[in-house]
Design a protein around this motif. Structure first.
Motif, PDB file in Angstrom:
ATOM      1  N   GLN A  71      18.518  56.782 -17.251  1.00 24.72           N
ATOM      2  CA  GLN A  71      19.647  55.913 -17.567  1.00 24.72           C
ATOM      3  C   GLN A  71      19.153  54.617 -18.202  1.00 24.72           C
ATOM      4  N   LYS A  72      20.074  53.835 -18.721  1.00 21.19           N
ATOM      5  CA  LYS A  72      19.696  52.644 -19.482  1.00 21.19           C
ATOM      6  C   LYS A  72      18.847  51.666 -18.673  1.00 21.19           C
ATOM      7  N   ASP A  73      19.182  51.474 -17.395  1.00 24.03           N
ATOM      8  CA  ASP A  73      18.404  50.521 -16.609  1.00 24.03           C
ATOM      9  C   ASP A  73      16.959  50.990 -16.450  1.00 24.03           C
ATOM     10  N   VAL A  74      16.783  52.300 -16.297  1.00 24.68           N
ATOM     11  CA  VAL A  74      15.429  52.852 -16.190  1.00 24.68           C
ATOM     12  C   VAL A  74      14.701  52.739 -17.526  1.00 24.68           C
ATOM     13  N   ALA A 133      10.140  47.461 -20.960  1.00 23.44           N
ATOM     14  CA  ALA A 133       9.674  46.105 -20.636  1.00 23.44           C
ATOM     15  C   ALA A 133       8.291  46.133 -19.994  1.00 23.44           C
ATOM     16  N   GLU A 134       8.074  47.044 -19.047  1.00 23.31           N
ATOM     17  CA  GLU A 134       6.780  47.103 -18.375  1.00 23.31           C
ATOM     18  C   GLU A 134       5.679  47.580 -19.311  1.00 23.31           C
ATOM     19  N   ALA A 135       5.997  48.552 -20.168  1.00 19.25           N
ATOM     20  CA  ALA A 135       5.009  49.005 -21.147  1.00 19.25           C
ATOM     21  C   ALA A 135       4.659  47.890 -22.121  1.00 19.25           C
ATOM     22  N   GLY A 136       5.670  47.095 -22.466  1.00 17.17           N
ATOM     23  CA  GLY A 136       5.416  45.956 -23.348  1.00 17.17           C
ATOM     24  C   GLY A 136       4.478  44.938 -22.726  1.00 17.17           C
ATOM     25  N   LYS A 137       4.668  44.658 -21.449  1.00 15.97           N
ATOM     26  CA  LYS A 137       3.795  43.701 -20.758  1.00 15.97           C
ATOM     27  C   LYS A 137       2.352  44.195 -20.721  1.00 15.97           C
ATOM     28  N   ARG A 164      -8.137  51.989 -16.868  1.00 20.00           N
ATOM     29  CA  ARG A 164      -7.765  52.108 -15.458  1.00 20.00           C
ATOM     30  C   ARG A 164      -6.402  51.463 -15.205  1.00 20.00           C
ATOM     31  N   ALA A 165      -6.156  50.313 -15.839  1.00 23.25           N
ATOM     32  CA  ALA A 165      -4.861  49.657 -15.687  1.00 23.25           C
ATOM     33  C   ALA A 165      -3.749  50.549 -16.238  1.00 23.25           C
ATOM     34  N   LEU A 166      -4.032  51.179 -17.349  1.00 27.75           N
ATOM     35  CA  LEU A 166      -3.065  52.071 -17.977  1.00 27.75           C
ATOM     36  C   LEU A 166      -2.805  53.291 -17.086  1.00 27.75           C
ATOM     37  N   ALA A 167      -3.878  53.875 -16.576  1.00 31.36           N
ATOM     38  CA  ALA A 167      -3.741  55.069 -15.738  1.00 31.36           C
ATOM     39  C   ALA A 167      -3.050  54.752 -14.417  1.00 31.36           C
ATOM     40  N   GLU A 168      -3.431  53.655 -13.787  1.00 34.91           N
ATOM     41  CA  GLU A 168      -2.851  53.292 -12.493  1.00 34.91           C
ATOM     42  C   GLU A 168      -1.371  52.968 -12.604  1.00 34.91           C
ATOM     43  N   GLY A 169      -0.937  52.563 -13.794  1.00 38.16           N
ATOM     44  CA  GLY A 169       0.486  52.311 -14.009  1.00 38.16           C
ATOM     45  C   GLY A 169       1.289  53.579 -14.212  1.00 38.16           C
ATOM     46  N   GLY A 170       0.600  54.728 -14.279  1.00 41.10           N
ATOM     47  CA  GLY A 170       1.279  56.002 -14.450  1.00 41.10           C
ATOM     48  C   GLY A 170       1.617  56.349 -15.890  1.00 41.10           C
ATOM     49  N   TRP A 171       1.062  55.582 -16.843  1.00 45.23           N
ATOM     50  CA  TRP A 171       1.476  55.748 -18.235  1.00 45.23           C
ATOM     51  C   TRP A 171       0.948  57.023 -18.873  1.00 45.23           C
ATOM     52  N   VAL A 172      -0.172  57.563 -18.396  1.00 37.46           N
ATOM     53  CA  VAL A 172      -0.670  58.817 -18.962  1.00 37.46           C
ATOM     54  C   VAL A 172       0.352  59.930 -18.718  1.00 37.46           C
ATOM     55  N   GLY A 173       0.939  59.946 -17.530  1.00 42.17           N
ATOM     56  CA  GLY A 173       1.854  61.015 -17.144  1.00 42.17           C
ATOM     57  C   GLY A 173       3.321  60.672 -17.292  1.00 42.17           C
ATOM     58  N   ALA A 207       7.963  55.785 -27.521  1.00 42.16           N
ATOM     59  CA  ALA A 207       8.105  54.334 -27.616  1.00 42.16           C
ATOM     60  C   ALA A 207       6.921  53.623 -26.973  1.00 42.16           C
ATOM     61  N   VAL A 208       6.493  54.107 -25.808  1.00 38.50           N
ATOM     62  CA  VAL A 208       5.348  53.506 -25.114  1.00 38.50           C
ATOM     63  C   VAL A 208       4.083  53.669 -25.942  1.00 38.50           C
ATOM     64  N   ASN A 209       3.893  54.844 -26.538  1.00 39.26           N
ATOM     65  CA  ASN A 209       2.708  55.059 -27.375  1.00 39.26           C
ATOM     66  C   ASN A 209       2.713  54.158 -28.598  1.00 39.26           C
ATOM     67  N   ASP A 210       3.880  53.894 -29.151  1.00 36.11           N
ATOM     68  CA  ASP A 210       4.019  52.955 -30.268  1.00 36.11           C
ATOM     69  C   ASP A 210       3.479  51.583 -29.861  1.00 36.11           C
ATOM     70  N   MET A 211       3.936  51.088 -28.727  1.00 38.58           N
ATOM     71  CA  MET A 211       3.524  49.759 -28.263  1.00 38.58           C
ATOM     72  C   MET A 211       2.028  49.705 -27.970  1.00 38.58           C
ATOM     73  N   MET A 212       1.526  50.721 -27.308  1.00 42.72           N
ATOM     74  CA  MET A 212       0.117  50.711 -26.930  1.00 42.72           C
ATOM     75  C   MET A 212      -0.793  50.870 -28.145  1.00 42.72           C
ATOM     76  N   THR A 213      -0.333  51.621 -29.137  1.00 39.59           N
ATOM     77  CA  THR A 213      -1.105  51.740 -30.376  1.00 39.59           C
ATOM     78  C   THR A 213      -1.162  50.413 -31.107  1.00 39.59           C
ATOM     79  N   GLY A 214      -0.021  49.743 -31.219  1.00 41.60           N
ATOM     80  CA  GLY A 214      -0.010  48.441 -31.886  1.00 41.60           C
ATOM     81  C   GLY A 214      -0.919  47.458 -31.197  1.00 41.60           C
ATOM     82  N   ALA A 215      -1.033  47.597 -29.886  1.00 41.18           N
ATOM     83  CA  ALA A 215      -1.909  46.704 -29.128  1.00 41.18           C
ATOM     84  C   ALA A 215      -3.372  47.057 -29.339  1.00 41.18           C
ATOM     85  N   CYS A 216      -3.710  48.359 -29.230  1.00 34.33           N
ATOM     86  CA  CYS A 216      -5.117  48.763 -29.354  1.00 34.33           C
ATOM     87  C   CYS A 216      -5.203  50.274 -29.514  1.00 34.33           C
ATOM     88  N   ILE A 217      -5.224  50.754 -30.753  1.00 34.54           N
ATOM     89  CA  ILE A 217      -5.240  52.187 -31.001  1.00 34.54           C
ATOM     90  C   ILE A 217      -6.505  52.843 -30.461  1.00 34.54           C
TER      91      ILE A 217
END
Length: 570
Positions: A33-36, A42-46, A82-91, A110-120
C-alpha cells in the motif's frame, strides 16, 4: 556535491504514471500500500544518500585488487554492503518463505535506481544476488533453495552469473566449460569464465556461482547446456561454508569504469557443483536471471544519469562564464540557452526512461500476481526497451554533463568524468543494446505485433482523452504513435529477419521515444505545472526524432551490405 535520491520522482510515478495501487490491489502484493511504498522509498533514499554515496569517489580512486589470490575491495565497501544487507535490501522482492520482503519488482527497481546513482560499483553486488535468487526460486530443487536462498536473501552469501568465456560471448552456445557427473549427485566443473562481476570479494560469507557448462552427452549449441551451483566454499553438514572448492580468481579486469567492482576471470578446475533445473536446459534457468538483470541494468543507466544530472545542475548554477540577457537569471551558465537545452533534455529523458523501467517492472509484478498472459507479453516486450533506452540515456546524459562542465569536465577531480566511465558498460553487458533491439523485432514480434499494438492502443486512447487539456501535445503523441505502429506492421511483414535487424536499433529508440512522450503527457495531465513544462519540452523537441528513426527502420538490410567488408576496411 551530495547525491539526493529521487524519492519524490518515484512517489509521483507510483501515484500517477505507473500506479502502485494496481499492483497493491492484487492478493500477492496486498501489503504494498502507499504508506508502505513511501516508507520503503524514503528509507532506501536515506541509505543511498548517507551510506552509499560517500563511497562513489572512494571506489573510483581505490580499485578492487587481487592480492595472493584474495580480492580486496575499496575502503568502506564491506561496511557499506553490510549496511545494505542488514537493512534487508538484497531480498526486497525475494520470497518471504526464505526471508525476503516479498515486495513488488517495481519497488525493487526504484531502490536499485537510487543505490546505483549513489554508487554503482557497490550496487552491482546485490543486483547479481537478486538475479540469482530469482533464478533459484524458479528452477532449483528444494534442497538447493533451502540451503542457499535464506543466505543469499539476507546478504550473508552473494551470487554471481557465469556465462561468458573468451571464445563465447553473445554466442553462449560456443562455451567449452565441462561438467562431469561424480556419481553422487554432484558434478565436476572445469573451464574458464570471464567478466564475472563480484566473482570474489572480502565481504565475508560465501560466493555462490551459477555456472553454465556442458555435460558429456550435451548436444552442441545452447540446447546442450546445463546450469550448476558452484560455491566458493562447499557447505558443510550444517550449511556453513566448509572446505574451499576447486575454483579461483585468475585475474581482475582493468576497466574503463566501475573500478571498485571486481570483474574476475574465474578458473574452475574440477570444482564441485550441483545441477540447477533440468539437464541440458540451463539456458532457460539462466535467462530468468538475465531478464532480471536486463531490467536492473536499464535502471542502472537511469540511476547514473540522475547523479550526473545533479552534478551538472550544481555546476551550472555556480559557474560564471559569459554574459546573457536573461532577465532575472542566475548570472551563471545555467542562463545560457544551450546549457538550458542540455539540462532540460537530460531531465526529460531521465523521467521518460525511469517511467519505462517502472512500467516494465509493474508488468512483471502483475504477471507474478495474476499469471495473466497479457501482462507477461507486455513485460517481455518492455524488457529490451527498458534495458537499451535506460542505458542509452545514462550514456547520453553523462556525456552532456561533461559538456556542461566544459574543460573542467575533462579533469578527473571534478567527478563528472566518472559518471561517463561508469555508465558506459551498461549498453554492453547483459546483452548489448543491439542484441536487445534484435530481440525486440524478432522474438518479441513472434505474436505478429500483438503486444506492441496493445500498448499503441493505450497510448492513442490516452492521447484522445488529453486533447481537451493539451490539444497540440496530445495530437503530436497520437501521430507519433501511429507512425511507430505503422513501422511495426512493416517490420512484422518482413520475412527476412535481416531486414528487421538492420533497423532494429532505430526502431527500439523510436518506440521508446513514443513511450516517453506518453508518460510525459500523463504527467502533464496531473495538473503539475512543472511536469507540464517538461512534457512540452520533450514532446516538441525530442519526440520528433521518431520520424527519422522510423524511416531508418523501414529501409531494410540491402543498403547495409552495399559496402563490402574489404571496402569498409580500406
Amino acid at each position: 556535491m551530495p547525491y539526493r535520491s529521487p524519492v519524490s520522482d518515484y512517489e509521483f510515478i507510483f501515484d500517477h504514471i505507473v500506479p502502485m495501487a494496481d499492483i497493491a490491489a492484487t492478493e500477492r502484493f496486498a501489503d504494498a500500500q502507499k504508506d508502505v511504498s513511501d516508507a520503503i522509498l524514503a528509507e532506501a533514499g536515506k541509505l543511498s544518500d548517507d551510506i552509499l554515496a560517500p563511497l562513489q569517489r572512494v571506489g573510483d580512486l581505490n580499485p578492487a585488487r587481487l592480492e595472493n589470490g584474495v580480492v580486496r575491495t575499496a575502503p568502506g565497501f564491506a561496511e557499506g554492503f553490510r549496511a545494505l544487507a542488514e537493512g534487508g535490501w538484497v531480498g526486497i522482492s525475494a520470497d518471504p518463505e526464505y526471508g525476503g520482503m516479498g515486495l513488488p519488482m517495481a519497488l525493487c527497481t526504484a531502490v536499485n535506481d537510487m543505490m546505483t546513482g549513489a554508487c554503482i560499483s557497490l550496487q552491482l553486488c546485490p543486483l547479481l544476488s537478486q538475479g540469482q535468487i530469482e533464478a533459484l526460486e524458479h528452477h532449483a530443487s528444494d534442497a538447493i533453495k533451502d540451503l542457499y536462498l535464506p543466505k543469499l536473501t539476507s546478504g550473508e552469501w552473494t551470487g554471481t552469473m557465469n556465462l561468458t568465456e573468451p571464445q563465447a560471448g553473445t554466442d553462449v552456445g560456443a562455451l567449452r566449460t565441462k561438467a562431469e557427473p561424480n556419481g553422487d549427485g554432484t558434478y565436476s566443473i572445469s573451464g574458464q569464465k570471464i567478466y564475472i562481476t563480484y566473482g570474489d570479494h572480502d565481504f565475508g560469507g560465501n560466493v555462490c556461482h551459477l555456472v553454465l557448462a556442458r555435460l558429456p552427452d550435451g548436444v552442441p549449441g545452447p540446447k546442450g547446456i546445463s546450469l550448476f551451483m558452484v560455491p566458493k566454499y562447499i557447505p558443510d553438514e550444517n550449511g556453513n561454508p566448509g572446505v574451499a572448492n576447486d575454483l579461483r580468481v585468475v585475474s581482475l579486469e582493468h576497466k574503463l569504469g566501475i573500478h571498485a567492482s571486481p570483474t574476475c576471470v574465474m578458473e574452475y578446475s574440477g570444482a564441485t557443483g550441483w545441477l540447477v533445473g533440468e539437464e541440458h536446459n540451463g539456458m532457460a534457468a539462466m535467462f530468468t536471471m538475465m531478464n532480471n538483470a536486463r531490467l536492473g541494468v536499464g535502471i542502472q543507466g537511469v540511476g547514473i544519469a540522475e547523479a550526473a544530472y545533479q552534478h551538472a545542475v550544481a555546476y551550472a548554477m555556480d559557474r560564471k562564464q559569459g554574459a546573457t540577457k536573461l532577465e532575472g537569471g542566475k548570472g551563471t551558465i545555467i542562463d545560457h540557452a544551450d546549457v538550458r537545452r542540455m539540462l532540460t533534455s537530460m531531465k526529460a529523458d531521465i523521467f521518460a526512461a525511469r517511467a519505462i523501467a517502472a512500467a516494465c517492472a509493474s508488468a512483471i509484478d502483475l504477471t507474478t500476481a495474476t499469471g495473466d498472459a497479457t501482462h507477461r507479453a507486455r513485460a517481455a516486450l518492455l524488457t529490451p526497451i527498458a534495458k537499451a533506452f535506460g542505458s542509452d540515456v545514462g550514456i547520453a546524459v553523462s556525456a552532456e554533463g561533461l559538456q556542461i562542465h566544459g574543460g573542467m569536465g575533462f579533469v578527473e577531480e571534478t567527478g563528472a568524468a566518472q559518471f561517463s566511465r561508469d555508465v558506459r558498460i551498461t549498453s554492453i553487458y547483459e546483452g548489448t543494446n543491439g542484441i536487445q533491439a534484435m530481440d525486440l523485432v524478432a522474438r518479441k514480434m513472434m505474436d505478429g505485433g500483438e503486444a506492441a499494438n496493445a500498448i499503441f492502443e493505450e497510448i492513442e486512447n490516452h492521447a484522445e482523452k488529453a486533447k481537451g487539456q493539451f490539444p497540440d501535445l496530445a495530437e503530436a503523441v497520437w501521430s507519433a504513435c501511429e507512425t511507430v505502429c505503422e513501422t511495426t506492421e512493416w517490420l512484422v511483414a518482413q520475412g527476412d529477419l535481416n531486414d528487421r535487424f538492420a533497423g532494429a536499433v532505430p526502431y527500439l529508440r523510436a518506440f521508446a521515444r513514443v513511450l516517453g512522450a506518453h508518460y510525459h503527457l500523463k504527467a502533464a495531465m496531473t495538473g503539475d505545472a512543472t511536469r507540464a513544462k517538461l512534457a512540452r519540452f520533450y514532446i516538441e523537441r525530442l519526440l520528433p526524432e521518431h520520424v527519422g528513426l522510423c524511416a531508418h527502420a523501414r529501409v531494410g538490410a540491402a543498403g547495409i551490405y552495399e559496402l563490402s567488408a574489404d571496402e569498409l576496411a580500406a
